[in-house]
Design an enzyme around this catalytic site. Sequence first.
Site, PDB file in Angstrom:
ATOM      1  N   GLN A  71       7.193  31.131 -24.365  1.00 38.86           N
ATOM      2  CA  GLN A  71       8.671  30.887 -24.372  1.00 38.86           C
ATOM      3  C   GLN A  71       9.229  31.402 -25.949  1.00 38.86           C
ATOM      4  O   GLN A  71       8.403  31.349 -26.862  1.00 38.86           O
ATOM      5  CB  GLN A  71       8.831  29.264 -24.634  1.00 38.86           C
ATOM      6  CG  GLN A  71      10.438  28.935 -24.657  1.00 38.86           C
ATOM      7  CD  GLN A  71      11.244  29.339 -23.310  1.00 38.86           C
ATOM      8  OE1 GLN A  71      10.596  29.437 -22.148  1.00 38.86           O
ATOM      9  NE2 GLN A  71      12.314  29.590 -23.328  1.00 38.86           N
ATOM     10  N   ASP A  85       6.862  37.333 -17.078  1.00 40.09           N
ATOM     11  CA  ASP A  85       8.372  37.611 -17.668  1.00 40.09           C
ATOM     12  C   ASP A  85       8.770  39.163 -17.446  1.00 40.09           C
ATOM     13  O   ASP A  85       9.791  39.442 -17.709  1.00 40.09           O
ATOM     14  CB  ASP A  85       8.294  37.346 -19.151  1.00 40.09           C
ATOM     15  CG  ASP A  85       8.899  36.115 -19.411  1.00 40.09           C
ATOM     16  OD1 ASP A  85       9.769  35.553 -18.830  1.00 40.09           O
ATOM     17  OD2 ASP A  85       8.412  35.395 -20.679  1.00 40.09           O
ATOM     18  N   LYS A 124      10.805  24.433 -16.273  1.00 40.25           N
ATOM     19  CA  LYS A 124      10.056  25.424 -15.960  1.00 40.25           C
ATOM     20  C   LYS A 124       8.806  24.666 -15.313  1.00 40.25           C
ATOM     21  O   LYS A 124       8.139  24.862 -13.983  1.00 40.25           O
ATOM     22  CB  LYS A 124       9.269  26.628 -16.716  1.00 40.25           C
ATOM     23  CG  LYS A 124      10.532  27.469 -17.197  1.00 40.25           C
ATOM     24  CD  LYS A 124      10.209  28.431 -18.371  1.00 40.25           C
ATOM     25  CE  LYS A 124      11.365  29.447 -18.628  1.00 40.25           C
ATOM     26  NZ  LYS A 124      11.250  30.165 -19.667  1.00 40.25           N
TER      27      LYS A 124
HETATM   28  N1  GUN Z   1      13.854  32.254 -23.823  1.00 39.43           N
HETATM   29  C1  GUN Z   1      15.012  32.598 -23.149  1.00 39.43           C
HETATM   30  N2  GUN Z   1      14.788  33.039 -21.937  1.00 39.43           N
HETATM   31  C2  GUN Z   1      13.427  33.402 -21.926  1.00 39.43           C
HETATM   32  C3  GUN Z   1      12.831  33.841 -20.949  1.00 39.43           C
HETATM   33  O1  GUN Z   1      13.162  34.489 -19.642  1.00 39.43           O
HETATM   34  N3  GUN Z   1      11.505  34.357 -20.969  1.00 39.43           N
HETATM   35  C4  GUN Z   1      10.699  33.723 -22.170  1.00 39.43           C
HETATM   36  N4  GUN Z   1       9.541  33.836 -22.502  1.00 39.43           N
HETATM   37  N5  GUN Z   1      11.577  33.163 -23.069  1.00 39.43           N
HETATM   38  C5  GUN Z   1      12.935  32.963 -22.847  1.00 39.43           C
END
Ligand code: GUN
Length: 300
Positions: free
Chosen positions: A98, A121, A54
Amino acid sequence: MSATVIDGKAFAATVREKVASHVARLKAEHDITPGLAVVLVGEDPASQVYVRSKGKQTVEVGMNSVEHKLDAATSESDLLALIDQLNADPTVHGILVQLPLPDHLNEDLVINSIAPSKDVDGFHISNVGLLGTGQQSMVPCTPLGCLMMLRDHHGSISGLDAVVIGRSNIVGKPMAQLLLGDSCTVTIAHSRTKDLAETVRRADIVVAAVGRPEMVPGDWIKPGATVIDVGINRIDAPEKGPGKTRLVGDCHYESCAAVAGAITPVPGGVGPMTIACLLANTVTACCRANDLDPPEGLTA
Ligand code: GUN
């Protein structure tokens, strides 16, 4: 019939290009650089890989990336204090914590402490409610990516029968809301659905998001239907050698591709779209924070 393969890798690259050109315009015309803050608590190896990816892609499209890596034993109050600080920081337009978090941290409390306008998100309860009532919101990245691919492939999906397999808060439920928003007739199926095969056979659009390897066989698919496979499952692949593995989706690719009109592969389908949509959401959040129009085609 042999299905059209929907190339998520190529599609994600075009989304990133659109984001990058909008970021360049924001800088040139308004002296604004969108910023994304990612918070990682602990050392889960898969989460570390996601967060690195990311951060790298955020910088590649010209945005600012801030990473906060916290010890696994970080207290809830310390984490909430960091989120408060990011909420108040005008250079941060998107905040992502995350998941999963270590067990001692309350995930709902943490997510709901993020300012809804910075919740890239789309997990905050306010954004869930806004999406459910058809109002402007931040939309979860994976379902947004699926919607973009469906719109691109079909033009309009209005009036089509869509079956979403899986009822998670992250994919299944928001996916159903987005399909409803585009005027599909939507069924959410799940592990307790009485006759799953018959339900799926009615669908013009199947979105599989259950996390069970190759659960959907080709004979569940209506000829010509579009299959969006959200699953990413690692299974043993003894045919590749001892101890080898491979990635498969929730759909059995060969048999589904033989019947479907279009299908997303795994890997290279939905997966690459998720981070591309995170970047799209960050630029959208930045534009809204500055009373500017977000880029076309990158929002729900
Ligand atoms: N962990 C796995 N996929 C995601 C996601 O799309 N967003 C977040 N914040 N954590 C994750």
